[in-house]
Write a protein that holds these residues in place. Structure first.
Motif, PDB file in Angstrom:
ATOM      1  N   VAL A 115       0.882  -1.228   0.078  1.00 16.30           N
ATOM      2  CA  VAL A 115      -0.059  -0.094   0.042  1.00 16.30           C
ATOM      3  C   VAL A 115       0.813   1.137  -0.019  1.00 16.30           C
ATOM      4  CG1 VAL A 115      -2.013   1.261   1.209  1.00 16.30           C
ATOM      5  CG2 VAL A 115      -1.805  -1.361   1.295  1.00 16.30           C
ATOM      6  N   VAL A 116       0.753   2.067  -1.032  1.00 15.11           N
ATOM      7  CA  VAL A 116       1.380   3.254  -1.249  1.00 15.11           C
ATOM      8  C   VAL A 116       0.687   4.494  -0.891  1.00 15.11           C
ATOM      9  CG1 VAL A 116       3.062   4.425  -2.988  1.00 15.11           C
ATOM     10  CG2 VAL A 116       2.858   1.962  -2.892  1.00 15.11           C
ATOM     11  N   PHE A 117       1.304   5.342  -0.150  1.00 13.54           N
ATOM     12  CA  PHE A 117       0.639   6.628   0.030  1.00 13.54           C
ATOM     13  C   PHE A 117       1.432   7.785  -0.438  1.00 13.54           C
ATOM     14  CE2 PHE A 117      -0.645   3.803   3.438  1.00 13.54           C
ATOM     15  CZ  PHE A 117      -2.140   4.158   3.358  1.00 13.54           C
ATOM     16  N   ASP A 118       0.830   8.698  -1.450  1.00 13.02           N
ATOM     17  CA  ASP A 118       1.516   9.932  -1.491  1.00 13.02           C
ATOM     18  C   ASP A 118       1.759  10.611  -0.345  1.00 13.02           C
ATOM     19  OD1 ASP A 118       2.576  12.013  -3.520  1.00 13.02           O
ATOM     20  OD2 ASP A 118       0.531  13.017  -2.704  1.00 13.02           O
ATOM     21  N   LEU A 119       2.805  11.556  -0.295  1.00 11.13           N
ATOM     22  CA  LEU A 119       2.902  12.640   1.160  1.00 11.13           C
ATOM     23  C   LEU A 119       2.174  13.729   0.931  1.00 11.13           C
ATOM     24  CD1 LEU A 119       6.728  11.666   1.569  1.00 11.13           C
ATOM     25  CD2 LEU A 119       4.727  10.558   2.524  1.00 11.13           C
ATOM     26  N   ASP A 120       2.608  14.543   0.322  1.00 14.16           N
ATOM     27  CA  ASP A 120       1.840  15.983   0.184  1.00 14.16           C
ATOM     28  C   ASP A 120       0.544  16.148  -0.112  1.00 14.16           C
ATOM     29  OD1 ASP A 120       4.552  16.906   0.765  1.00 14.16           O
ATOM     30  OD2 ASP A 120       4.913  17.336  -1.399  1.00 14.16           O
ATOM     31  N   TYR A 121      -0.309  16.707   0.765  1.00 17.45           N
ATOM     32  CA  TYR A 121      -1.801  16.666   0.455  1.00 17.45           C
ATOM     33  C   TYR A 121      -2.676  15.395   0.762  1.00 17.45           C
ATOM     34  CZ  TYR A 121      -0.593  21.629  -0.570  1.00 17.45           C
ATOM     35  OH  TYR A 121      -0.311  23.095  -0.323  1.00 17.45           O
ATOM     36  N   THR A 122      -2.051  14.389   1.235  1.00 15.75           N
ATOM     37  CA  THR A 122      -2.427  13.096   1.173  1.00 15.75           C
ATOM     38  C   THR A 122      -2.105  12.792   2.600  1.00 15.75           C
ATOM     39  OG1 THR A 122      -2.163  12.676  -1.116  1.00 15.75           O
ATOM     40  CG2 THR A 122      -2.509  10.777   0.408  1.00 15.75           C
ATOM     41  N   LEU A 123      -0.853  12.439   2.966  1.00 19.03           N
ATOM     42  CA  LEU A 123      -0.667  12.108   4.429  1.00 19.03           C
ATOM     43  C   LEU A 123      -0.547  13.362   5.303  1.00 19.03           C
ATOM     44  CD1 LEU A 123       2.041   9.370   4.387  1.00 19.03           C
ATOM     45  CD2 LEU A 123      -0.534   9.214   5.042  1.00 19.03           C
TER      46      LEU A 123
ATOM     47  N   LEU B 175      -8.351   8.058  -5.190  1.00 19.42           N
ATOM     48  CA  LEU B 175      -8.040   9.561  -5.071  1.00 19.42           C
ATOM     49  C   LEU B 175      -8.594  10.185  -4.096  1.00 19.42           C
ATOM     50  CD1 LEU B 175      -7.441  12.155  -6.897  1.00 19.42           C
ATOM     51  CD2 LEU B 175      -9.939  12.435  -7.604  1.00 19.42           C
ATOM     52  N   VAL B 176      -7.426  10.766  -3.133  1.00 22.00           N
ATOM     53  CA  VAL B 176      -7.868  11.408  -1.861  1.00 22.00           C
ATOM     54  C   VAL B 176      -8.238  12.982  -1.935  1.00 22.00           C
ATOM     55  CG1 VAL B 176      -6.627  11.993   0.233  1.00 22.00           C
ATOM     56  CG2 VAL B 176      -6.191   9.768  -0.834  1.00 22.00           C
ATOM     57  N   HIS B 177      -9.383  13.208  -1.248  1.00 22.88           N
ATOM     58  CA  HIS B 177      -9.996  14.650  -1.475  1.00 22.88           C
ATOM     59  C   HIS B 177      -9.515  15.587  -0.319  1.00 22.88           C
ATOM     60  CE1 HIS B 177     -12.059  13.952  -5.066  1.00 22.88           C
ATOM     61  NE2 HIS B 177     -12.546  12.654  -4.637  1.00 22.88           N
ATOM     62  N   HIS B 178      -9.765  14.868   0.982  1.00 19.95           N
ATOM     63  CA  HIS B 178      -9.390  15.635   2.337  1.00 19.95           C
ATOM     64  C   HIS B 178      -8.466  14.937   3.145  1.00 19.95           C
ATOM     65  CE1 HIS B 178     -12.493  18.247   0.821  1.00 19.95           C
ATOM     66  NE2 HIS B 178     -13.326  17.080   0.542  1.00 19.95           N
ATOM     67  N   GLY B 179      -7.481  14.335   2.560  1.00 15.81           N
ATOM     68  CA  GLY B 179      -6.296  13.508   3.403  1.00 15.81           C
ATOM     69  C   GLY B 179      -6.850  12.071   3.681  1.00 15.81           C
ATOM     70  N   VAL B 180      -5.719  11.372   4.006  1.00 15.77           N
ATOM     71  CA  VAL B 180      -6.255   9.796   4.360  1.00 15.77           C
ATOM     72  C   VAL B 180      -6.730   9.721   5.731  1.00 15.77           C
ATOM     73  CG1 VAL B 180      -5.008   7.730   4.465  1.00 15.77           C
ATOM     74  CG2 VAL B 180      -4.345   9.220   2.858  1.00 15.77           C
ATOM     75  N   ALA B 181      -7.802   8.874   5.886  1.00 19.19           N
ATOM     76  CA  ALA B 181      -8.346   8.626   7.186  1.00 19.19           C
ATOM     77  C   ALA B 181      -8.401   7.023   7.213  1.00 19.19           C
ATOM     78  CB  ALA B 181      -9.716   9.592   7.437  1.00 19.19           C
ATOM     79  N   THR B 182      -8.503   6.668   8.477  1.00 16.55           N
ATOM     80  CA  THR B 182      -8.721   5.307   8.596  1.00 16.55           C
ATOM     81  C   THR B 182     -10.104   4.747   7.972  1.00 16.55           C
ATOM     82  OG1 THR B 182      -7.588   5.476  10.824  1.00 16.55           O
ATOM     83  CG2 THR B 182      -9.043   3.493  10.400  1.00 16.55           C
ATOM     84  N   LYS B 183     -11.064   5.389   7.982  1.00 10.44           N
ATOM     85  CA  LYS B 183     -12.428   4.957   7.270  1.00 10.44           C
ATOM     86  C   LYS B 183     -12.074   4.867   5.859  1.00 10.44           C
ATOM     87  CE  LYS B 183     -17.047   6.388   6.520  1.00 10.44           C
ATOM     88  NZ  LYS B 183     -17.976   7.300   6.092  1.00 10.44           N
TER      89      LYS B 183
END
Length: 137
Positions: free
Chosen positions: A7-15, A102-110
């Motif tokens: 599982v890969v997460f972009d950093l800026d405006y995502t994490l 596509l992440v709109h408002h940051g990554v959350a557990t949900k």
């Protein structure tokens, strides 16, 4: 069916809710520190390193990065999941067969949990499709 292997997460405006390029905590401009060093420092400050078993921070093309991730990890693209806030990256990486979100408002557990369920459903649907290559079609 199994969960994604990578599982890969972009950093800026995502994490996190800002762009790290060219800044370091305590967030002053410093041209001598690269984006990668600042990103690593933030991962540590946010205590996110404890959740990361395979880390690559790669500025540049996401397709190039994913090809490198695949080569370095041995994980097929179809066993990967990617979270990013930029549609162009989602479009590009999806073409490799990666399950993209596509992440709109940051990554959350949900969001992560919902997308893990989508990943598994997609896997189940794919597995239930008849194999057209084996019967000559």
């Amino acid at each position: 069916m199994s969960n994604p292997k990578l599982v890969v997460f972009d950093l800026d405006y995502t994490l996190w809710a800002f762009w790290v390029q060219g800044v370091d905590p305590p967030f002053h401009k410093d041209k001598s520190t690269g984006d990668t060093a600042g990103a690593n420092q933030l991962l540590s400050l946010y205590n996110l390193d404890q959740y990361i078993s395979f880390k690559q921070i790669y500025p540049g093309s996401k397709v190039t990065h994913f090809k490198r991730l695949q080569a370095d990890s041995g994980v097929p693209f179809t066993d990967m999941m990617f979270f990013d806030d930029e549609q162009r990256n989602i479009t590009d990486v999806s073409s490799l067969g990666v399950h993209c979100v596509l992440v709109h408002h940051g990554v959350a557990t949900k969001l992560v949990n919902e997308e893990l369920q989508h990943f598994l459903k997609k896997r189940c649907l794919t597995a239930s499709q008849p194999d057209r290559t084996s019967d000559g079609h």
